[in-house]
Design an enzyme around this catalytic site. Structure first.
Site, PDB file in Angstrom:
ATOM      1  N   HIS A 136      -9.752   7.448  19.466  1.00  0.00           N
ATOM      2  CA  HIS A 136      -9.133   8.700  19.004  1.00  0.00           C
ATOM      3  C   HIS A 136      -9.931   9.290  17.850  1.00  0.00           C
ATOM      4  O   HIS A 136     -10.226  10.489  17.811  1.00  0.00           O
ATOM      5  CB  HIS A 136      -7.694   8.406  18.562  1.00  0.00           C
ATOM      6  CG  HIS A 136      -7.070   9.437  17.670  1.00  0.00           C
ATOM      7  ND1 HIS A 136      -7.395   9.575  16.339  1.00  0.00           N
ATOM      8  CD2 HIS A 136      -6.122  10.376  17.920  1.00  0.00           C
ATOM      9  CE1 HIS A 136      -6.685  10.562  15.801  1.00  0.00           C
ATOM     10  NE2 HIS A 136      -5.905  11.049  16.745  1.00  0.00           N
ATOM     11  N   ASN A 137     -10.309   8.442  16.878  1.00  0.00           N
ATOM     12  CA  ASN A 137     -11.043   8.934  15.718  1.00  0.00           C
ATOM     13  C   ASN A 137     -12.428   9.431  16.093  1.00  0.00           C
ATOM     14  O   ASN A 137     -12.925  10.404  15.522  1.00  0.00           O
ATOM     15  CB  ASN A 137     -11.138   7.839  14.658  1.00  0.00           C
ATOM     16  CG  ASN A 137      -9.808   7.592  13.971  1.00  0.00           C
ATOM     17  OD1 ASN A 137      -8.841   8.304  14.190  1.00  0.00           O
ATOM     18  ND2 ASN A 137      -9.741   6.561  13.151  1.00  0.00           N
ATOM     19  N   MET A 175      -0.389   7.412   2.988  1.00  0.00           N
ATOM     20  CA  MET A 175       0.278   7.012   4.219  1.00  0.00           C
ATOM     21  C   MET A 175       1.449   6.065   3.940  1.00  0.00           C
ATOM     22  O   MET A 175       2.591   6.334   4.327  1.00  0.00           O
ATOM     23  CB  MET A 175      -0.725   6.345   5.166  1.00  0.00           C
ATOM     24  CG  MET A 175      -1.874   7.249   5.597  1.00  0.00           C
ATOM     25  SD  MET A 175      -1.337   8.705   6.518  1.00  0.00           S
ATOM     26  CE  MET A 175      -0.816   7.951   8.063  1.00  0.00           C
ATOM     27  N   LYS A 232      -6.852   3.768  18.835  1.00  0.00           N
ATOM     28  CA  LYS A 232      -6.966   4.641  17.658  1.00  0.00           C
ATOM     29  C   LYS A 232      -8.423   4.851  17.253  1.00  0.00           C
ATOM     30  O   LYS A 232      -8.812   5.944  16.813  1.00  0.00           O
ATOM     31  CB  LYS A 232      -6.176   4.035  16.485  1.00  0.00           C
ATOM     32  CG  LYS A 232      -6.245   4.860  15.177  1.00  0.00           C
ATOM     33  CD  LYS A 232      -5.774   6.288  15.400  1.00  0.00           C
ATOM     34  CE  LYS A 232      -5.485   7.044  14.116  1.00  0.00           C
ATOM     35  NZ  LYS A 232      -6.550   7.123  13.153  1.00  0.00           N
ATOM     36  N   SER A 289      -1.602   8.009  13.745  1.00  0.00           N
ATOM     37  CA  SER A 289      -2.258   9.309  13.624  1.00  0.00           C
ATOM     38  C   SER A 289      -1.239  10.359  13.230  1.00  0.00           C
ATOM     39  O   SER A 289      -0.062  10.265  13.569  1.00  0.00           O
ATOM     40  CB  SER A 289      -2.920   9.698  14.949  1.00  0.00           C
ATOM     41  OG  SER A 289      -3.626  10.922  14.816  1.00  0.00           O
ATOM     42  N   GLY A 290      -1.734  11.365  12.522  1.00  0.00           N
ATOM     43  CA  GLY A 290      -0.864  12.454  12.080  1.00  0.00           C
ATOM     44  C   GLY A 290      -1.012  12.762  10.606  1.00  0.00           C
ATOM     45  O   GLY A 290      -0.435  13.716  10.095  1.00  0.00           O
ATOM     46  N   GLY A 291      -1.826  11.929   9.919  1.00  0.00           N
ATOM     47  CA  GLY A 291      -2.063  12.166   8.505  1.00  0.00           C
ATOM     48  C   GLY A 291      -0.821  11.920   7.662  1.00  0.00           C
ATOM     49  O   GLY A 291       0.204  11.431   8.149  1.00  0.00           O
ATOM     50  N   GLU A 321     -11.921  12.745  17.608  1.00  0.00           N
ATOM     51  CA  GLU A 321     -11.595  13.663  16.510  1.00  0.00           C
ATOM     52  C   GLU A 321     -12.866  14.178  15.840  1.00  0.00           C
ATOM     53  O   GLU A 321     -12.996  15.376  15.553  1.00  0.00           O
ATOM     54  CB  GLU A 321     -10.719  12.927  15.501  1.00  0.00           C
ATOM     55  CG  GLU A 321     -10.360  13.698  14.251  1.00  0.00           C
ATOM     56  CD  GLU A 321      -9.680  12.792  13.249  1.00  0.00           C
ATOM     57  OE1 GLU A 321     -10.255  12.542  12.170  1.00  0.00           O
ATOM     58  OE2 GLU A 321      -8.573  12.307  13.553  1.00  0.00           O
ATOM     59  N   GLY A 351       0.839  -1.190   0.000  1.00  0.00           N
ATOM     60  CA  GLY A 351       0.000   0.000   0.000  1.00  0.00           C
ATOM     61  C   GLY A 351       0.873   1.239   0.000  1.00  0.00           C
ATOM     62  O   GLY A 351       1.450   1.602   1.026  1.00  0.00           O
ATOM     63  N   ASN A 367      -6.574   1.673   9.714  1.00  0.00           N
ATOM     64  CA  ASN A 367      -7.567   1.887  10.759  1.00  0.00           C
ATOM     65  C   ASN A 367      -8.576   0.747  10.748  1.00  0.00           C
ATOM     66  O   ASN A 367      -9.703   0.894  10.294  1.00  0.00           O
ATOM     67  CB  ASN A 367      -8.294   3.225  10.556  1.00  0.00           C
ATOM     68  CG  ASN A 367      -7.413   4.407  10.903  1.00  0.00           C
ATOM     69  OD1 ASN A 367      -6.562   4.322  11.773  1.00  0.00           O
ATOM     70  ND2 ASN A 367      -7.600   5.507  10.207  1.00  0.00           N
TER      71      ASN A 367
END
Length: 282
Positions: free
Chosen positions: A159-160, A13, A156, A106-108, A163, A9, A80
């Site tokens: 976290h989302n 990312m 995570k 996380s952090g894009g 967000e 991939g 994710n």
């Protein structure tokens, strides 16, 4: 060179993670759609393979790659994924004595390139074995380990969900500012909020960037807000645990409604998603 690894991939990312690791002395074998995974078999053993694919592609990629893996190899899922799916996958791979490690990231795209925040699940021994690799992906002090298969993806996931709620509150608050008779300069408001105020944050900074890039009217930005499901997982899990999550639920519901009733508040959310995640603003 450090150990050879494979990354499957090479999107926003995975591609940036590959560049970061190469810069730090790793020899990276990269794969994207349509590639022949048989080359993975040539990696030194034990092999380490990073998955950086959407959660709904993990099983298919795993099936395609699994035939070239052996006992002692390690898979790191940096997507994710829903934590219950991760638990299932870890059990399935353990039967083949292959370690399946969940890594919430996380952090894009910028974090993937310049140092991300990593939430790592699995077992401590495997974590210790791959720590040097994780350290080269993460920002300084950007790694925390959580014991148990799926624990990293669980952290995570929540976290989302948070967000979603934080973005929603910003979008609603700035919509109130926009409606004011004072004709407030929204970019200036975002900038001062991000200079030592209680709500100073990366999100507020990205909002200021969005106003600079798209203008305060956000004319070219869609009022229909994209969503990929992770926030909804948090809401459903909260319900399963008997935990009220009204703010998070409303944030998810707003995104769904926006596809029928686009709004300027929705434009703000789309603009934010474009800034930190490179998502489409159309």
């Amino acid at each position: 060179m450090k150990n050879d690894i494979a990354i499957i991939g090479l999107g926003k990312m995975g591609g940036n993670i590959a560049l970061r690791l190469r810069q730090r002395g790793w020899k990276v074998l990269g794969f994207d759609k349509g590639y022949d995974f048989s080359k993975i078999k040539n990696l030194p053993t034990p092999r380490t393979v990073i998955f950086s694919v959407p959660h709904n592609a993990v099983d298919a990629v795993g099936n395609a790659v699994g035939k070239f893996l052996e006992e002692g190899d390690i898979i790191l899922d940096l997507g994710n994924s829903f934590y219950k799916d991760t638990i299932r996958r870890a059990k399935e791979y353990s039967k083949k004595k292959i370690k399946f490690v969940d890594v919430g990231i996380s952090g894009g795209p910028a974090g993937a390139r310049y140092g991300a925040s990593l939430m790592v699940g699995g077992d401590k021994k495997t974590f210790d074995n791959i720590y040097d690799l994780l350290k080269d992906i993460a920002r300084e002090d950007g790694i925390k380990f959580f014991e148990g298969a799926g624990a990293g993806h669980f952290v995570k996931m929540v976290h989302n969900g948070i967000e979603y709620g934080m973005m929603q509150s910003l979008a609603e608050g700035f919509t109130v500012l926009k409606k004011s008779k004072y004709k407030i300069d929204l970019r200036k408001a975002a900038e001062i909020y991000n200079k030592g105020s209680v709500i100073e944050s990366r999100l507020v900074g990205w909002l200021a960037d969005a106003f600079r890039e798209y203008g305060e009217d956000l004319k070219k930005v869609s009022g229909k807000v994209g969503y990929t499901g992770e926030g909804e997982w948090t809401v459903k899990t909260a319900k399963e645990f008997g935990v009220p999550a009204k703010v998070l639920k409303e944030a998810v519901d707003f995104r769904k409604r926006s596809h029928k009733k686009p709004s300027w508040t929705g434009k703000l959310l789309s603009a934010l998603r474009g800034q930190f995640g490179g998502h489409s603003i159309r």
